[in-house]
Design a protein around this motif. Structure first.
Motif, short mmCIF file in Angstrom:
data_model
loop_
_atom_site.label_atom_id
_atom_site.label_comp_id
_atom_site.label_asym_id
_atom_site.label_seq_id
_atom_site.Cartn_x
_atom_site.Cartn_y
_atom_site.Cartn_z
N PRO A 203 -20.20 -8.26 75.57
CA PRO A 203 -19.47 -7.14 74.71
C PRO A 203 -19.07 -7.46 73.38
N TRP A 204 -19.03 -9.00 73.04
CA TRP A 204 -18.57 -9.42 71.83
C TRP A 204 -19.78 -9.49 71.20
N GLY A 205 -20.81 -9.98 71.47
CA GLY A 205 -22.27 -10.01 70.79
C GLY A 205 -22.60 -8.47 70.40
N LYS A 206 -22.41 -7.59 71.10
CA LYS A 206 -22.81 -6.08 70.70
C LYS A 206 -22.04 -5.78 69.63
N PHE A 207 -20.62 -6.26 69.64
CA PHE A 207 -19.63 -5.85 68.55
C PHE A 207 -20.18 -6.52 67.35
N VAL A 208 -20.57 -7.77 67.24
CA VAL A 208 -20.83 -8.51 66.32
C VAL A 208 -22.05 -7.83 65.57
N ARG A 209 -23.18 -7.42 66.45
CA ARG A 209 -24.22 -6.94 65.89
C ARG A 209 -24.09 -5.57 65.20
N LEU A 210 -23.28 -4.79 65.83
CA LEU A 210 -22.86 -3.23 65.37
C LEU A 210 -22.02 -3.67 63.83
N ARG A 211 -21.12 -4.50 63.81
CA ARG A 211 -20.24 -4.78 62.72
C ARG A 211 -21.29 -5.25 61.52
N ASN A 212 -22.31 -6.11 61.86
CA ASN A 212 -23.23 -6.83 60.88
C ASN A 212 -24.29 -5.40 60.42
N GLN A 213 -24.58 -4.35 61.20
CA GLN A 213 -25.18 -3.30 60.56
C GLN A 213 -24.45 -2.46 59.55
N ILE A 214 -23.12 -2.48 60.17
CA ILE A 214 -22.22 -1.34 59.21
C ILE A 214 -22.07 -2.16 58.01
N ASP A 215 -21.93 -3.62 58.07
CA ASP A 215 -21.67 -4.49 56.64
C ASP A 215 -22.76 -4.24 55.82
N GLU A 216 -24.17 -4.05 56.60
CA GLU A 216 -25.15 -3.79 55.53
C GLU A 216 -25.20 -2.69 54.86
N ILE A 217 -24.93 -1.46 55.37
CA ILE A 217 -24.71 -0.28 54.91
C ILE A 217 -23.81 -0.05 53.71
N ILE A 218 -22.55 -0.66 54.11
CA ILE A 218 -21.40 -0.57 53.15
C ILE A 218 -21.97 -1.55 51.76
N TYR A 219 -22.38 -2.64 51.96
CA TYR A 219 -22.69 -3.37 50.77
C TYR A 219 -23.71 -2.83 49.93
N THR A 220 -24.62 -2.03 50.62
CA THR A 220 -25.67 -1.44 50.07
C THR A 220 -25.03 -0.16 49.16
N ARG A 226 -21.89 1.24 42.13
CA ARG A 226 -21.71 0.12 40.93
C ARG A 226 -22.82 0.36 39.94
N ALA A 227 -24.00 0.15 40.44
CA ALA A 227 -25.11 0.52 39.24
C ALA A 227 -25.11 1.84 38.63
N ASN A 228 -24.75 2.82 39.54
CA ASN A 228 -24.76 4.31 39.02
C ASN A 228 -23.23 5.16 39.06
N HIS A 229 -22.32 4.15 38.60
CA HIS A 229 -20.91 4.45 38.73
C HIS A 229 -20.49 5.91 37.86
N ASN A 230 -19.97 6.94 38.66
CA ASN A 230 -19.49 8.08 38.13
C ASN A 230 -18.06 8.21 38.35
N PRO A 231 -17.38 8.01 37.33
CA PRO A 231 -15.78 8.06 37.48
C PRO A 231 -15.35 9.56 37.72
N GLU A 232 -16.23 10.47 37.60
CA GLU A 232 -15.85 12.02 37.79
C GLU A 232 -15.72 12.12 39.57
N GLN A 233 -16.53 11.41 40.07
CA GLN A 233 -16.47 11.67 41.55
C GLN A 233 -15.20 11.46 42.14
N THR A 234 -14.91 12.40 43.16
CA THR A 234 -13.67 12.24 43.81
C THR A 234 -13.39 11.59 45.00
#
Length: 449
Positions: A203-220, A226-234
């Motif tokens: 159970p915890w191993g599954k949680f860790v793997r899901l969290r790692n995949q989510i982390d990768e998407i969020i950091y990407t 950051r590279a294409n920041h548009n301050p007009e976006q809401t």
């Protein structure tokens, strides 16, 4: 200080198990013996703590000078596996205060009106798809509301609408939160010794793997934005990328990541549960439903979301739902820093005290016949922020409160105005533990009439 519930020792296994598996029964039995204040020995805090459900005492705890009661983020460690070390849940002191000032603007002002159309569209899409595929059979309300609230939070937080990244993140977040749907599956949150990665099958191993995949998407996503920041976006991520504190300093990638995780996890789980309870009570109470329908007809422009948000009876219905079934059982804990008295009891430094929202909302002296669903009580009198507090209070009051209330009202108004539903439950539905929150057992069955 009186020792309450179980005076044997500070870590009674029986208390710990009951708190995890039957928190409502645990709190109710304690309050029958000790109506205002009692000592509890429960897991998740590392020591005994004092439960308080007297409104004036809760106000004392949450608003007193930091010299008396501090709010150390380390006491919120049960949330750390989800939100990391740098979110608004786990930081403290001046750092916490500055972060709140950076995050709060995302949930106020003209942004709410922009979110209204999005919430309406996603609700219509979900219910239309459900109606087309259900053949008028029963459906589980909480599952549908979780899908709607997850889409809302992904779009308001990230500005993500369609595409592979949106679909992947949506799927992963759903899968991760479903790991903790019952007391049994939630148990690892309370016992750190069980948080062991024993492989993808555990159970915890599954949680860790899901969290790692989510982390990768969020950091990407953070890197690309950051590279294409548009301050007009809401969306909220764009706003956080533009935010700086009074020293002109912005948030690091890790701080952004942890804040986004806090918004994603807390933002959709709690709202889905709150809307589900509201629908249950509305369709269980024909007179409430009829009053709501009449009030909704008084809004001349059905896309005037702020007028819907301000409707008094709709507001009372939402408040009564959150009163009778608060999603969060407890306030964030406070640490006693110097000798203090609460309700005549001397409390020593280093003692942890916590406001019990669930028991506060069930007090007969505040809410006569507290088990009765009666929205009118919120029209008849004004409750103080420490008598009615579904979003907590003090410096750790929920930053997303305005969005949660807005979303709740727009979803309910949309469903009531556009669909004819029936409650399929024949017996009263009881709350049960879902992670660190309370949710309706079974998710509540309804059908299209």
């Amino acid at each position: 200080m009186h020792q309450a519930i179980n005076p044997i020792n500070s870590y009674s296994l029986l208390q710990q198990v009951r708190w995890v598996f039957d928190p409502v029964g645990y709190m109710q039995s304690a309050a029958r013996q000790y109506p205002d204040i009692f000592t509890a020995s429960i897991v998740g805090f590392g020591t005994s703590l004092i439960f308080v459900n007297d409104s004036q005492s809760i106000q004392q705890i949450l608003t007193s000078d930091r010299k008396q009661f501090s709010a150390p983020g380390e006491l919120n460690g049960i949330l750390r596996p989800f939100v990391g070390n740098s979110s608004i849940f786990t930081i403290e002191g001046d750092r916490h205060k500055k972060r709140r000032q950076m995050v709060m603007p995302a949930f106020h002002g003209s942004r709410m009106q922009n979110y209204g159309q999005l919430i309406f569209d996603l609700t219509i899409k979900a219910l239309d798809n459900l109606k087309a595929s259900s053949s008028n059979g029963d459906f589980i309300v909480r599952s549908v509301m979780q899908n709607v609230s997850l889409q809302v939070i992904l779009q308001t937080v990230f500005g993500l609408h369609e595409g592979a990244r949106f679909s992947k993140l949506s799927s992963l977040l759903s899968e991760m939160t479903e790991l903790f749907t019952s007391p049994l599956t939630s148990i690892a949150l309370f016992f750190p010794a069980l948080q062991k990665d024993l492989g993808s099958w555990s159970p915890w191993g599954k949680f860790v793997r899901l969290r790692n995949q989510i982390d990768e998407i969020i950091y990407t996503e953070i890197a690309e934005r950051r590279a294409n920041h548009n301050p007009e976006q809401t969306d909220i991520l764009s706003m956080l990328l533009s935010s700086v504190d009074e020293e002109g300093k912005g948030m690091s990638d890790q701080e952004l990541h942890d804040e986004l995780m806090a918004l994603l996890i807390a933002g959709h789980e709690t709202t889905a549960t709150a809307v589900t309870w509201a629908l249950y009570w509305i369709y269980r109470s024909p007179e409430v439903k009829e009053k709501l329908l009449q009030e909704l007809k008084s809004v001349s422009d059905s896309t005037d979301w702020m007028s819907i948000f301000r409707l008094p009876y709709l507001t009372a219905v939402c408040n009564e739902s959150l009163r009778i079934h608060p999603v969060a059982m407890l306030t964030f804990p406070r640490m006693v820093e110097e000798p203090v008295e609460i309700l005549g009891y001397p409390i020593d430094p280093k003692t942890i005290v916590i406001g019990c929202i669930y028991l506060l909302h069930q007090r007969e002296d505040l809410y006569p016949n507290p088990h009765q669903f009666r929205p009118e009580r919120f029209l008849e009198r004004q409750f103080s922020p420490y008598e009615f507090m579904p979003f907590g209070g003090g410096v750790r009051r929920c930053v997303g409160e305005a969005l949660a209330q807005f979303e709740m009202k727009i979803i309910l108004a949309t469903i009531l105005s556009h669909y004819n539903l029936e409650l399929s439950e024949t017996k009263p539905v009881k709350p049960k533990r879902r992670g660190v929150t309370l949710a309706p057992a079974g998710g509540i069955k309804m059908s299209f009439a």
